[in-house]
Design a protein around this motif. Sequence first.
Motif, PDB file in Angstrom:
ATOM      1  N   LYS A  34      -0.220  -3.999   0.616  1.00 23.67           N
ATOM      2  CA  LYS A  34      -0.043  -5.358   1.120  1.00 23.67           C
ATOM      3  C   LYS A  34       1.419  -5.542   1.497  1.00 23.67           C
ATOM      4  O   LYS A  34       2.310  -5.125   0.744  1.00 23.67           O
ATOM      5  CB  LYS A  34      -0.462  -6.398   0.073  1.00 23.67           C
ATOM      6  N   VAL A  35       1.654  -6.144   2.664  1.00 23.00           N
ATOM      7  CA  VAL A  35       3.008  -6.284   3.203  1.00 23.00           C
ATOM      8  C   VAL A  35       3.225  -7.725   3.628  1.00 23.00           C
ATOM      9  O   VAL A  35       2.363  -8.314   4.286  1.00 23.00           O
ATOM     10  CB  VAL A  35       3.220  -5.359   4.423  1.00 23.00           C
ATOM     11  N   LEU A  71      -2.952  -3.647   4.740  1.00 26.60           N
ATOM     12  CA  LEU A  71      -3.101  -2.447   5.566  1.00 26.60           C
ATOM     13  C   LEU A  71      -3.957  -1.449   4.805  1.00 26.60           C
ATOM     14  O   LEU A  71      -3.617  -1.057   3.685  1.00 26.60           O
ATOM     15  CB  LEU A  71      -1.733  -1.836   5.871  1.00 26.60           C
ATOM     16  N   ASN A  72      -5.068  -1.065   5.399  1.00 25.32           N
ATOM     17  CA  ASN A  72      -5.957  -0.078   4.774  1.00 25.32           C
ATOM     18  C   ASN A  72      -6.133   1.101   5.727  1.00 25.32           C
ATOM     19  O   ASN A  72      -6.468   0.917   6.899  1.00 25.32           O
ATOM     20  CB  ASN A  72      -7.317  -0.687   4.446  1.00 25.32           C
ATOM     21  N   THR A 101       2.020   7.261   1.974  1.00 24.40           N
ATOM     22  CA  THR A 101       2.898   6.567   1.022  1.00 24.40           C
ATOM     23  C   THR A 101       4.341   6.614   1.522  1.00 24.40           C
ATOM     24  O   THR A 101       5.042   5.594   1.543  1.00 24.40           O
ATOM     25  CB  THR A 101       2.808   7.225  -0.367  1.00 24.40           C
ATOM     26  N   ARG A 102       4.772   7.793   1.954  1.00 25.32           N
ATOM     27  CA  ARG A 102       6.149   7.934   2.426  1.00 25.32           C
ATOM     28  C   ARG A 102       6.375   7.200   3.749  1.00 25.32           C
ATOM     29  O   ARG A 102       7.398   6.555   3.948  1.00 25.32           O
ATOM     30  CB  ARG A 102       6.508   9.411   2.590  1.00 25.32           C
ATOM     31  N   LEU A 103       5.413   7.294   4.663  1.00 23.17           N
ATOM     32  CA  LEU A 103       5.567   6.621   5.950  1.00 23.17           C
ATOM     33  C   LEU A 103       5.706   5.110   5.775  1.00 23.17           C
ATOM     34  O   LEU A 103       6.521   4.466   6.444  1.00 23.17           O
ATOM     35  CB  LEU A 103       4.382   6.927   6.864  1.00 23.17           C
ATOM     36  N   GLN A 104       4.912   4.535   4.891  1.00 24.46           N
ATOM     37  CA  GLN A 104       4.989   3.086   4.678  1.00 24.46           C
ATOM     38  C   GLN A 104       6.321   2.695   4.040  1.00 24.46           C
ATOM     39  O   GLN A 104       6.893   1.648   4.356  1.00 24.46           O
ATOM     40  CB  GLN A 104       3.823   2.601   3.810  1.00 24.46           C
ATOM     41  N   ILE A 141      11.859  -1.585   8.921  1.00 30.33           N
ATOM     42  CA  ILE A 141      11.502  -2.207  10.194  1.00 30.33           C
ATOM     43  C   ILE A 141      10.731  -3.487   9.959  1.00 30.33           C
ATOM     44  O   ILE A 141      11.010  -4.540  10.539  1.00 30.33           O
ATOM     45  CB  ILE A 141      10.690  -1.225  11.055  1.00 30.33           C
ATOM     46  N   ARG A 142       9.727  -3.425   9.097  1.00 32.42           N
ATOM     47  CA  ARG A 142       8.862  -4.583   8.862  1.00 32.42           C
ATOM     48  C   ARG A 142       9.617  -5.736   8.229  1.00 32.42           C
ATOM     49  O   ARG A 142       9.446  -6.895   8.616  1.00 32.42           O
ATOM     50  CB  ARG A 142       7.681  -4.157   7.979  1.00 32.42           C
ATOM     51  N   THR A 143      10.467  -5.411   7.252  1.00 29.32           N
ATOM     52  CA  THR A 143      11.237  -6.462   6.581  1.00 29.32           C
ATOM     53  C   THR A 143      12.171  -7.159   7.557  1.00 29.32           C
ATOM     54  O   THR A 143      12.277  -8.387   7.576  1.00 29.32           O
ATOM     55  CB  THR A 143      12.048  -5.854   5.415  1.00 29.32           C
TER      56      THR A 143
END
Length: 299
Positions: free
Chosen positions: A31-32, A121-122, A149-152, A158-160
């Motif tokens: 969850k983001v 995100l699933n 896991t590492r990519l996220q 970027i997302r933040t």
Amino acid sequence: MLKYIKPDLLEGQYKSFAKNVAVTKDNFSIKVENTLADMEWNHMDQLHRPYIHHTYEEAVRIALGKEFAVSLTRWKRLPIFITVSDIRIKPGLYYQIMTIAGLIFVHLVISMHEENEIVTLNIEWNIVSHKWLKLLHKPLSRKFFKLNTRLQEEDAQIRTRRYALRKKGYRFASDPVDYLSANLTMRNTIYPALPEAAVISLDPLPFNQLTKIELGENVFLLEKQQSGELLIWPSVCPHEGGDLSAGKVCKNNQIQCPWHGLRFSAVKLSHQSPAAENYGFSFELQGEKVLVRQHISVI
């Protein structure tokens, strides 16, 4: 109109494809705090991968359309080449498909759902091969879980930042996003309005040092040189909002964005050339201050 096998039917379709087919399923979910628009942009934006990630260091984009992308990717630095096809089925649902050595087929179903600016995100994957190769499914599935896991974690910066910029009034000309708009190296950042009488005072600034200057929600990078020349860049990357203050300073007074590797030249001011404009702003040197104006119609 797009025809596709629905996610819940994929396993059965693959098992009935041929005799002795083995299918292994697994998934990854997080969850983001973000918006669906920026989560989709982050997935579609393939330009950031060589700079943010350490798996897609070498890739060739074969074809690109609004709803699809096809690339040839090298797996790390190994002599393994994988064709990766990305397809947007509908907003919030993507298929990513790859074949490894012509022996193992992997189909990732990537879904995103936003509720109250929290995006779930699933990522679910089906690993398909002849049953003789099923022994490779489990280690490969673990590899995909660790990879995602590492990519996220790497994409979190970027997302933040994009989420924070949206909150401050920044917008992007690449909206609404698709594979084409997400991968064009245009100046897509739309800056928020400057406060009235936006002025940068030069008196307290040190010489030959990159200094961050805030004017309302806009941020600029400024270097006052002992030669009398003044260099100015937007701190928020004109392309898609990266942090140029964390970028690499290059030759010819350019700063390279850490997200996509694009380089941006400084706006130069001096008492001999006191006025200049770029990036949607005009700058005028008046004694020991710089008057900054904004051209709303310019991106």
